[in-house]
Motif scaffolding. Structure first.
Motif, short mmCIF file in Angstrom:
data_model
loop_
_atom_site.label_atom_id
_atom_site.label_comp_id
_atom_site.label_asym_id
_atom_site.label_seq_id
_atom_site.Cartn_x
_atom_site.Cartn_y
_atom_site.Cartn_z
N HIS A 136 2.61 -11.18 -14.69
CA HIS A 136 3.30 -10.20 -13.85
C HIS A 136 4.10 -9.17 -14.78
O HIS A 136 4.84 -9.56 -15.64
N SER A 171 4.58 -3.31 -9.19
CA SER A 171 4.50 -4.61 -9.76
C SER A 171 2.80 -4.84 -9.97
O SER A 171 2.10 -4.07 -9.03
N TYR A 221 -8.71 -6.72 -0.74
CA TYR A 221 -7.44 -7.13 -1.11
C TYR A 221 -6.38 -6.53 -2.33
O TYR A 221 -5.35 -6.58 -2.42
N PRO A 257 12.41 -16.37 -15.30
CA PRO A 257 11.09 -17.11 -14.80
C PRO A 257 10.35 -16.33 -14.45
O PRO A 257 9.24 -16.85 -13.63
N GLU A 258 10.10 -15.00 -14.96
CA GLU A 258 8.87 -14.11 -14.41
C GLU A 258 7.54 -14.82 -15.01
O GLU A 258 7.40 -15.19 -15.89
N VAL A 259 6.54 -14.65 -13.95
CA VAL A 259 5.33 -15.27 -14.38
C VAL A 259 4.68 -14.27 -15.47
O VAL A 259 4.53 -13.21 -15.48
N PHE A 271 -0.51 -7.45 -11.82
CA PHE A 271 -0.76 -8.77 -12.78
C PHE A 271 -1.74 -8.05 -13.74
O PHE A 271 -2.77 -7.27 -13.41
N ARG A 322 -3.89 -5.04 -8.97
CA ARG A 322 -2.69 -4.99 -8.08
C ARG A 322 -3.22 -5.20 -6.70
O ARG A 322 -4.52 -4.34 -6.20
N PHE A 323 -2.48 -5.82 -5.89
CA PHE A 323 -2.87 -6.20 -4.43
C PHE A 323 -2.47 -5.00 -3.55
O PHE A 323 -1.50 -4.11 -3.79
N ALA A 334 -2.47 -16.82 -11.16
CA ALA A 334 -1.15 -16.74 -11.70
C ALA A 334 -0.27 -16.09 -10.46
O ALA A 334 1.15 -16.27 -10.37
N SER A 335 -0.97 -15.25 -9.59
CA SER A 335 -0.22 -14.91 -8.52
C SER A 335 -0.01 -15.84 -7.24
O SER A 335 0.44 -15.50 -6.30
N GLU A 336 -0.62 -16.90 -7.60
CA GLU A 336 -0.92 -17.94 -6.45
C GLU A 336 -1.31 -17.51 -5.24
O GLU A 336 -1.31 -18.12 -4.25
N ARG A 337 -2.51 -16.71 -5.39
CA ARG A 337 -3.07 -16.28 -4.48
C ARG A 337 -4.73 -16.47 -4.85
O ARG A 337 -5.61 -15.62 -4.60
#
Lengths: 129, 137
Positions: free
Chosen positions: A102, A39, A75, A97-99, A41, A13-14, A61-64
């Motif tokens: 996630h 939320s 982070y 369309p959930e990743v 990941f 978790r961020f 997957a989080s695009e980070r």
């Protein structure tokens, strides 16, 4: 919809992870879909995949993917799914369309800030090991 | 209103929340500045001190939510980038898309929406839900 997540799954978790802020986010989700959810990941390690590789995959997957685990815990924080499940929380998926990686951790229909305190306390790993 | 330097709307997000794929959602109380569908905004998360770029995709006035598409790769340390650097210029106002015009909590706003097809939302940033609507005619 509630879904099964293996107890050994790594959960990332961020930030934010300050209880007051996280509670506001749970309330935001309640306004969105009528449930107190937070939320994250998560996934289990694949064959021949170490924890560092799994964390990189979750970051992708989080695009980070630009986040360097070596700079953590600035982070994000990590835990095991088992710790959240043992607190009585459940994992939910919205569906496409959930990743895939996630999930929403459901705190229950009558969640309070106390639930959020326990959720935050469960994240006791910084992802550097 | 918004970023004091650029006038750009700033929105506090939770980078974990994903809706409609890799989009996200924030509350009106997280917005500093005006809102328009299609507006480029600066998004930030205060605890990790990160900033990035996003775009407003929908404004749900009834639930006081703003949906955003996010360039997640644009998130970077706020300390290493000036707020206006590499961020898009404010967009010109355009017609707003209100997903639910039923505004039970704000009857006077509902009356405004009923008769006006273009508006913008301003938030003083002092009191949550202390928004008011400014009609653009």
């Amino acid at each position: 919809m509630q879904t099964e997540v293996p107890r050994e799954a790594l959960v990332l978790r961020f930030k934010p992870m300050i209880v007051e802020t996280v509670w506001k986010k749970a309330c935001l989700t309640y306004r969105l879909n009528g449930r107190y959810q937070l939320s994250v990941f998560a996934d289990v390690a694949r064959l021949s995949e170490g924890e560092d590789d799994l964390i990189k995959r979750l970051l992708n997957a989080s695009e980070r993917q630009g986040v360097a685990p070596a700079n953590n815990p600035r982070y994000f924080l990590c835990t095991e799914a088992a710790k959240l499940l043992d607190l009585g929380f459940t994992f939910w998926k919205d569906g496409p369309p959930e990743v895939d990686e996630h999930y929403s951790v459901d705190l229950g229909e009558d969640a309070t800030v106390g639930h959020v305190e326990r959720f935050v306390a469960a994240f006791d790993r910084d992802g550097r090991r | 209103m918004g970023d004091g330097e650029s006038g750009m709307t700033r929105i506090s997000i939770d980078p974990n929340i994903r809706v409609r794929g890799n989009g996200t959602v924030a509350g009106f109380e997280d917005v500093d500045g005006y809102l328009l569908v299609g507006l480029d905004v600066e998004i930030y998360e205060e605890e990790a001190d990160i900033v990035g770029r996003g775009k407003v995709t929908e404004i749900d006035v009834d639930r006081q939510l703003v949906f955003l598409s996010i360039d997640w790769g644009s998130l970077q340390d706020a300390s290493t980038v000036s707020r206006t650097e590499n961020l898009p210029a404010p967009a010109a106002p355009e017609q707003i898309s209100v997903s639910s015009p039923r505004l039970a909590k704000s009857g006077w706003i509902a009356a405004t929406l009923k008769f006006c097809d273009r508006l913008r939302l301003e938030q003083p940033g002092v009191t949550p839900f202390g928004n008011h609507l400014e009609v653009i005619t």
